[in-house]
Design a protein around this motif. Structure first.
Motif, PDB file in Angstrom:
ATOM      1  N   ILE A 126      64.689  -7.922   4.883  1.00 59.67           N
ATOM      2  CA  ILE A 126      65.031  -9.301   5.238  1.00 59.67           C
ATOM      3  C   ILE A 126      64.989  -9.470   6.760  1.00 59.67           C
ATOM      4  O   ILE A 126      64.590 -10.520   7.258  1.00 59.67           O
ATOM      5  N   GLN A 180      61.521 -10.167   7.795  1.00 59.83           N
ATOM      6  CA  GLN A 180      61.117 -11.536   7.480  1.00 59.83           C
ATOM      7  C   GLN A 180      61.760 -12.559   8.412  1.00 59.83           C
ATOM      8  O   GLN A 180      61.224 -13.644   8.602  1.00 59.83           O
ATOM      9  N   SER A 181      62.937 -12.232   8.974  1.00 61.61           N
ATOM     10  CA  SER A 181      63.729 -13.213   9.717  1.00 61.61           C
ATOM     11  C   SER A 181      63.810 -12.932  11.211  1.00 61.61           C
ATOM     12  O   SER A 181      64.484 -13.662  11.930  1.00 61.61           O
ATOM     13  N   TYR A 235      67.666 -15.643   7.954  1.00 59.62           N
ATOM     14  CA  TYR A 235      68.223 -14.460   7.306  1.00 59.62           C
ATOM     15  C   TYR A 235      69.014 -14.863   6.063  1.00 59.62           C
ATOM     16  O   TYR A 235      68.843 -14.292   4.989  1.00 59.62           O
ATOM     17  N   GLN A 283      68.795 -17.655   4.261  1.00 54.58           N
ATOM     18  CA  GLN A 283      67.895 -18.192   3.236  1.00 54.58           C
ATOM     19  C   GLN A 283      67.132 -17.078   2.524  1.00 54.58           C
ATOM     20  O   GLN A 283      67.055 -17.057   1.292  1.00 54.58           O
ATOM     21  N   ASN A 284      66.557 -16.156   3.302  1.00 58.27           N
ATOM     22  CA  ASN A 284      65.771 -15.077   2.704  1.00 58.27           C
ATOM     23  C   ASN A 284      66.630 -14.128   1.876  1.00 58.27           C
ATOM     24  O   ASN A 284      66.217 -13.668   0.813  1.00 58.27           O
ATOM     25  N   LYS A 337      67.637 -15.892  -1.406  1.00 61.23           N
ATOM     26  CA  LYS A 337      66.479 -15.964  -2.298  1.00 61.23           C
ATOM     27  C   LYS A 337      66.228 -14.615  -2.966  1.00 61.23           C
ATOM     28  O   LYS A 337      66.004 -14.536  -4.172  1.00 61.23           O
ATOM     29  N   GLU A 338      66.302 -13.541  -2.191  1.00 61.58           N
ATOM     30  CA  GLU A 338      66.067 -12.195  -2.720  1.00 61.58           C
ATOM     31  C   GLU A 338      67.134 -11.799  -3.742  1.00 61.58           C
ATOM     32  O   GLU A 338      66.831 -11.280  -4.816  1.00 61.58           O
TER      33      GLU A 338
END
Length: 121
Positions: free
Chosen positions: A29, A32-33, A60, A62-63, A66-67
């Motif tokens: 994550i 991604q962030s 962070y 949001q991701n 979602k995960e």
């Protein structure tokens, strides 16, 4: 995530790489962030280099949500934990208990079972 939106450094960075070796979600994550990446102590030897990433807090969150919410066979229960349910200590390990469940804020009990978890009101 702490109020300082960074992951890494000398201590926490080493821990994150160990967890990442076990397919750590936090590191994925962060990748991604991340908005800025840096190597600390670059002028010193590689033994003391520390990778640090500045993270966008909103991305962070949001991701990560979602995960977690898309993880198969995982049921997410949101609420405060009021108490822990502990097993009796084993005779060969006095004082060492296992958490077998939690009591949630609305008095529901979430039990841990080896095959699956249950939620009982």
């Amino acid at each position: 995530m702490s109020c300082n939106p960074s992951f890494g450094g000398i201590g926490k960075g080493h821990l994150m790489r160990e967890v990442d070796a076990l397919d750590g979600l936090c590191s994925r994550i962060c990748d991604q962030s991340g908005i800025h990446y840096k190597v600390l102590n670059r002028r010193k030897g590689p033994a003391v280099w520390g990778l640090r990433a500045q993270i966008d807090r909103k991305l962070y969150k949001q991701n990560m949500q979602k995960e977690i919410l898309n993880t198969p066979l995982l049921t997410v229960q949101e609420g405060s934990v009021e108490d822990l349910i502990l097993t009796e200590p084993e005779p060969e390990h006095p004082g060492k208990c296992r958490v077998s469940g939690v009591v949630l804020g609305w008095s529901a009990v979430a039990n841990h079972r080896p095959d699956y978890g249950t939620l009982q009101p």
